[in-house]
Design an enzyme around this catalytic site. Sequence first.
Site, PDB file in Angstrom:
ATOM      1  N   HIS A   1       9.271   0.329   8.239  1.00  0.00           N
ATOM      2  CA  HIS A   1       8.967  -0.894   8.859  1.00  0.00           C
ATOM      3  C   HIS A   1       8.979  -2.509   7.705  1.00  0.00           C
ATOM      4  O   HIS A   1       9.183  -2.942   8.170  1.00  0.00           O
ATOM      5  CB  HIS A   1       7.004  -0.368   9.209  1.00  0.00           C
ATOM      6  CG  HIS A   1       6.638   0.399  10.312  1.00  0.00           C
ATOM      7  ND1 HIS A   1       7.320   0.307  12.093  1.00  0.00           N
ATOM      8  CD2 HIS A   1       6.620   1.419   9.697  1.00  0.00           C
ATOM      9  CE1 HIS A   1       7.162   1.863  12.441  1.00  0.00           C
ATOM     10  NE2 HIS A   1       6.737   2.382  11.323  1.00  0.00           N
ATOM     11  N   ASP A   2       8.483  -1.381   6.385  1.00  0.00           N
ATOM     12  CA  ASP A   2       7.907  -2.489   5.467  1.00  0.00           C
ATOM     13  C   ASP A   2       9.245  -2.574   4.650  1.00  0.00           C
ATOM     14  O   ASP A   2       9.575  -4.494   3.783  1.00  0.00           O
ATOM     15  CB  ASP A   2       7.128  -1.384   3.749  1.00  0.00           C
ATOM     16  CG  ASP A   2       6.035  -1.525   4.833  1.00  0.00           C
ATOM     17  OD1 ASP A   2       5.541  -1.888   5.393  1.00  0.00           O
ATOM     18  OD2 ASP A   2       5.358  -0.819   4.277  1.00  0.00           O
TER      19      ASP A   2
ATOM     20  N   ASP B   1       6.346   1.730   2.452  1.00  0.00           N
ATOM     21  CA  ASP B   1       6.461   0.833   1.681  1.00  0.00           C
ATOM     22  C   ASP B   1       7.199   1.094  -0.365  1.00  0.00           C
ATOM     23  O   ASP B   1       7.251  -0.355  -0.526  1.00  0.00           O
ATOM     24  CB  ASP B   1       4.877   0.248   0.588  1.00  0.00           C
ATOM     25  CG  ASP B   1       3.991   0.378   1.581  1.00  0.00           C
ATOM     26  OD1 ASP B   1       3.683  -0.673   1.745  1.00  0.00           O
ATOM     27  OD2 ASP B   1       3.808   1.122   2.366  1.00  0.00           O
TER      28      ASP B   1
ATOM     29  N   ASN C   1      -2.303   2.938   3.559  1.00  0.00           N
ATOM     30  CA  ASN C   1      -1.930   4.354   4.037  1.00  0.00           C
ATOM     31  C   ASN C   1      -2.533   5.532   3.356  1.00  0.00           C
ATOM     32  O   ASN C   1      -2.946   6.426   3.961  1.00  0.00           O
ATOM     33  CB  ASN C   1      -0.275   4.485   3.715  1.00  0.00           C
ATOM     34  CG  ASN C   1       0.740   3.367   4.381  1.00  0.00           C
ATOM     35  OD1 ASN C   1       0.489   3.601   5.443  1.00  0.00           O
ATOM     36  ND2 ASN C   1       1.803   2.686   3.809  1.00  0.00           N
TER      37      ASN C   1
ATOM     38  N   ASP D   1       0.515  -1.125  -0.255  1.00  0.00           N
ATOM     39  CA  ASP D   1      -0.077  -0.233   0.208  1.00  0.00           C
ATOM     40  C   ASP D   1       0.757   1.286   0.263  1.00  0.00           C
ATOM     41  O   ASP D   1       1.103   2.030   1.035  1.00  0.00           O
ATOM     42  CB  ASP D   1      -0.582  -0.105   1.077  1.00  0.00           C
ATOM     43  CG  ASP D   1       0.093   0.051   2.520  1.00  0.00           C
ATOM     44  OD1 ASP D   1       0.875  -0.127   2.234  1.00  0.00           O
ATOM     45  OD2 ASP D   1      -1.001   0.421   3.835  1.00  0.00           O
TER      46      ASP D   1
ATOM     47  N   PHE E   1      -0.993  -0.299  12.721  1.00  0.00           N
ATOM     48  CA  PHE E   1      -1.818  -0.604  11.356  1.00  0.00           C
ATOM     49  C   PHE E   1      -2.103  -1.459  10.419  1.00  0.00           C
ATOM     50  O   PHE E   1      -3.309  -1.693  10.128  1.00  0.00           O
ATOM     51  CB  PHE E   1      -0.736   0.760  11.442  1.00  0.00           C
ATOM     52  CG  PHE E   1      -2.037   2.001   9.828  1.00  0.00           C
ATOM     53  CD1 PHE E   1      -2.684   2.660  10.222  1.00  0.00           C
ATOM     54  CD2 PHE E   1      -1.660   1.464   8.790  1.00  0.00           C
ATOM     55  CE1 PHE E   1      -3.279   2.833   8.862  1.00  0.00           C
ATOM     56  CE2 PHE E   1      -2.778   1.952   7.424  1.00  0.00           C
ATOM     57  CZ  PHE E   1      -3.226   2.944   7.643  1.00  0.00           C
ATOM     58  N   ASN E   2      -1.169  -1.827  10.030  1.00  0.00           N
ATOM     59  CA  ASN E   2      -1.315  -2.895   8.727  1.00  0.00           C
ATOM     60  C   ASN E   2      -2.742  -4.189   8.920  1.00  0.00           C
ATOM     61  O   ASN E   2      -3.420  -4.193   9.105  1.00  0.00           O
ATOM     62  CB  ASN E   2      -0.578  -3.702   8.284  1.00  0.00           C
ATOM     63  CG  ASN E   2       0.789  -2.880   7.150  1.00  0.00           C
ATOM     64  OD1 ASN E   2       0.252  -1.633   6.946  1.00  0.00           O
ATOM     65  ND2 ASN E   2       1.656  -3.041   7.343  1.00  0.00           N
TER      66      ASN E   2
ATOM     67  N   THR F   1       3.775  -5.809   3.032  1.00  0.00           N
ATOM     68  CA  THR F   1       3.210  -4.774   3.754  1.00  0.00           C
ATOM     69  C   THR F   1       2.019  -3.678   3.527  1.00  0.00           C
ATOM     70  O   THR F   1       2.593  -3.131   4.279  1.00  0.00           O
ATOM     71  CB  THR F   1       4.250  -4.504   2.918  1.00  0.00           C
ATOM     72  OG1 THR F   1       4.009  -3.687   2.229  1.00  0.00           O
ATOM     73  CG2 THR F   1       6.098  -5.077   3.204  1.00  0.00           C
TER      74      THR F   1
END
Length: 307
Positions: free
Chosen positions: A234-235, A16, A40, A11, A166-167, A125
């Site tokens: 993060h991703d 990402d 996102n 996303d 979040f994900n 992700t």
Amino acid sequence: MKKMPIILDMDPGIDDAVALAIALTEPKFAVKLVTTVAGNVSVDKTTLNALKLVEFFDRLDVPVARGAAQPLKKDFVDASYIHGASGMPGYEFPPVQLKADPRDAITAIYQTLAAAAEPLTIVATGAYTNIAQLLLDHPDIKSKIKQLVLMGGSLSGGNVSSVAEFNVFTDPEAAKIVYESGLPIVMIGLDVTLKALVSWKTLDRLATLGEAGKMLHGLITYYKDEYDGGKPLHDVNTIFYLLHPEAIKTKEYPIYVCTEGPAQGATVADFQDRWSNGKKNAVVGLDIDAAAFNQWLLEKVKQMAVK
């Protein structure tokens, strides 16, 4: 050198975008497909952003398929307050000429897996809506999935609630389906990503590493997710794990996903084996060599060729 075949479900989103940039330019990967999901920002924007990056790196051989516009059950709430209205501000991309694949993401993933000579790794992700829907619609395809490498979850507290990452929070019902699928899962969550901060020194150096470095520096500079010492991408940690699993400490756990109430979106590890009867469903990242991560990121960006 035999390449690792992967599908990226994303996303984009700034972190990402960095993950996709590395994956598209990594000689050890064969990226078979990129699929997008609302997360996102809206799925129209995440799809456009994926196309921008595929075109930027001249990887026109990699199809981009548009996925779910909303979670399975929850109302959709984006993270534009972190990633900006477009999802990828901070760099002026030229108008996109590339078109999205005419197939929807579920069809594209299913057909890519079915046609593959060997099982593929799926790196997810964003919210796991596309993956869950694939498993609901095509349970026969599980044998063609080598593993799911997921950015998401946390055993030590959340970033959108006291307990939720979040994900997973974006589509907890999808996450529950995925974790109950029986597929091999690697969970790279906040326990890893909040320790792998991209330092301010690393960020400054990115700007000196060619046009790709300039682009990524622009995106990351805009990124509103930051802590003392730097910013978590993060991703990108999922890609780092695939290439350097030795740099991430992991342990197997039974992971349960909460789908309602104040713990909605929580990923709970049954540490005491009260519910799981010894069964484990995920390899969970617990710690990371942050210095190695920073050095690796600089090396990868330095190697990126842009036409």
